[in-house]
Scaffold this motif. Structure first.
Motif, PDB file in Angstrom:
ATOM      1  N   GLY A   1      34.078  48.094  50.781  1.00 46.38           N
ATOM      2  CA  GLY A   1      33.912  46.651  50.723  1.00 46.38           C
ATOM      3  C   GLY A   1      33.901  46.105  52.138  1.00 46.38           C
ATOM      4  O   GLY A   1      34.067  46.842  53.106  1.00 46.38           O
ATOM      5  N   ARG A   2      33.746  44.802  52.264  1.00 47.19           N
ATOM      6  CA  ARG A   2      33.637  44.194  53.589  1.00 47.19           C
ATOM      7  C   ARG A   2      34.999  43.947  54.251  1.00 47.19           C
ATOM      8  O   ARG A   2      35.107  43.974  55.461  1.00 47.19           O
TER       9      ARG A   2
ATOM     10  N   THR B   1      31.540  50.842  45.299  1.00 46.30           N
ATOM     11  CA  THR B   1      31.234  49.644  46.089  1.00 46.30           C
ATOM     12  C   THR B   1      31.850  48.427  45.405  1.00 46.30           C
ATOM     13  O   THR B   1      32.128  48.445  44.208  1.00 46.30           O
ATOM     14  N   GLY B   2      32.041  47.359  46.166  1.00 46.11           N
ATOM     15  CA  GLY B   2      32.610  46.143  45.590  1.00 46.11           C
ATOM     16  C   GLY B   2      34.005  46.351  45.039  1.00 46.11           C
ATOM     17  O   GLY B   2      34.400  45.740  44.046  1.00 46.11           O
ATOM     18  N   ALA B   3      34.798  47.183  45.707  1.00 53.96           N
ATOM     19  CA  ALA B   3      36.078  47.619  45.162  1.00 53.96           C
ATOM     20  C   ALA B   3      37.105  46.500  45.073  1.00 53.96           C
ATOM     21  O   ALA B   3      38.002  46.555  44.223  1.00 53.96           O
ATOM     22  N   THR B   4      37.009  45.482  45.924  1.00 57.36           N
ATOM     23  CA  THR B   4      38.060  44.470  45.952  1.00 57.36           C
ATOM     24  C   THR B   4      37.780  43.279  45.039  1.00 57.36           C
ATOM     25  O   THR B   4      38.614  42.376  44.931  1.00 57.36           O
ATOM     26  N   ALA B   5      36.622  43.263  44.375  1.00 56.84           N
ATOM     27  CA  ALA B   5      36.344  42.203  43.406  1.00 56.84           C
ATOM     28  C   ALA B   5      37.154  42.460  42.139  1.00 56.84           C
ATOM     29  O   ALA B   5      37.734  43.545  41.971  1.00 56.84           O
ATOM     30  N   GLY B   6      37.208  41.483  41.233  1.00 50.90           N
ATOM     31  CA  GLY B   6      38.053  41.605  40.047  1.00 50.90           C
ATOM     32  C   GLY B   6      37.775  42.832  39.209  1.00 50.90           C
ATOM     33  O   GLY B   6      38.681  43.619  38.904  1.00 50.90           O
TER      34      GLY B   6
END
Length: 247
Positions: free
Chosen positions: A32-33, A8-13
Motif C-alpha cells: 500500500g502507499r 495490494t490495497g492491504a490497509t483498506a477496510g
C-alpha cells in the motif's frame, strides 16, 4: 512449505480483513502507499507465518515491475497467490470527468493488476510460481450508476482482463474476481450512520449490508485448492442486492 500471498490495497477496510484472516494461512506481503498503516496492520496479522511490508504506489506504472522484482530478490521469495484489492474511486458526473481522473482510476484498478500478473507468471522474476489470483471488482461491473462511469468502466475492464487471462494462463494459474456489494468499513461507516440512507440501502439488500469478513471468506475459498475447478468467474457477493427487483 507455506505459500506466499501478495496483497495490494492491504490497509483498506476489505484489504485489512483479508490480510488478517489470510495471514494465518500464507506468508503474506502487505502492500500500500502508507508505510505507517502497513506496519500497524502487520502487528495485527498472525505470528504463525512471515509478514512482509512493501510500500508501493500502483499508479507509478513505470517503476512497478522493477520495485516488486527487487523486493522478490531481496527477500528470496516465490509468490504463489495474488489478491488485487487496491481500488481508486471518485463519484464524478460525466460533465466533470477529465483525462487525469480516467488515467488515475484505470492505472490503479486495471493496469497495475495486469502488470503484476504478468510479472508473477514470469520465470525469471518469480520462477513462474503464481497459481491463483483473485481480483476485487465491484457489483457495478455489470450494471450502472450515476456519477460512476469512470469507476464502473474500470471494474468492467478488470473483469474483462480476468476472463482473458483465465483462458490464457490455464491450467497453471486460476484467476477469478469477486464483486462485492455495499460493505461497512471505516471508509463507508459514516454513510450508514445516516438513518435515511441506512434504511434505504438495507431495504435493497435481502441479507442486509455486508461486512469485510464476507468478502475475505470468499477470497480465501477462491485461492484455495477447494476451488481448483473454478476459473474465469465473476463471483458476486452482495447479500442478494443484484437479484432484488422489488419496486
Amino acid at each position: 512449505m507455506k505459500e506466499t500471498l501478495f496483497l495490494t490495497g492491504a490497509t483498506a477496510g476489505i484489504g485489512e480483513e483479508i490480510a488478517i484472516r489470510l495471514s494465518s494461512q500464507y506468508n503474506i506481503i502487505l502492500s500500500g502507499r502508507n508505510n505507517e498503516k502497513l506496519e500497524a496492520l502487520k502487528a495485527k496479522c498472525s505470528k504463525e507465518n512471515a509478514v512482509y511490508v512493501l510500500q508501493l504506489d500502483l499508479s507509478d506504472l513505470d517503476n512497478l515491475e522493477k520495485t516488486i522484482s527487487l523486493f522478490i530478490i531481496q527477500n528470496q521469495l516465490n509468490i504463489e497467490k495474488f489478491v488485487h484489492c487496491a481500488g481508486y474511486m471518485k463519484m464524478i458526473p460525466l460533465k466533470l470527468v477529465n483525462q487525469d481522473l480516467i488515467f488515475d482510476t484505470f492505472k490503479t484498478n486495471v493496469f497495475s493488476a495486469n502488470i503484476i500478473v504478468k510479472l508473477l507468471t514470469n520465470k525469471k522474476a518469480n520462477n513462474s510460481a503464481l497459481n491463483s489470483v483473485v481480483l476485487i471488482s465491484s457489483n457495478i461491473s455489470n450494471r450502472g450508476a450515476k456519477a460512476m462511469s469512470t469507476y464502473g468502466s474500470s471494474k468492467a475492464a478488470l473483469d474483462g482482463l480476468m476472463r482473458s487471462l483465465a483462458v490464457e494462463l490455464a491450467p497453471k494459474v486460476r484467476i477469478n474476481s469477486v464483486l462485492p456489494g455495499a460493505v461497512i468499513t471505516e471508509m463507508t461507516k459514516s454513510i450508514f450512520e445516516n438513518e435515511e440512507v441506512n434504511q434505504r440501502m438495507s431495504a435493497q439488500y435481502p441479507l442486509g449490508i455486508g461486512q469485510p469478513e464476507d468478502i475475505a471468506e470468499i477470497v480465501s475459498f477462491l485461492l484455495s485448492n477447494q476451488a481448483r475447478w473454478i476459473t474465469g468467474q465473476q463471483v458476486t457477493v452482495d447479500g442478494g442486492r443484484s437479484i432484488n427487483i422489488t419496486g
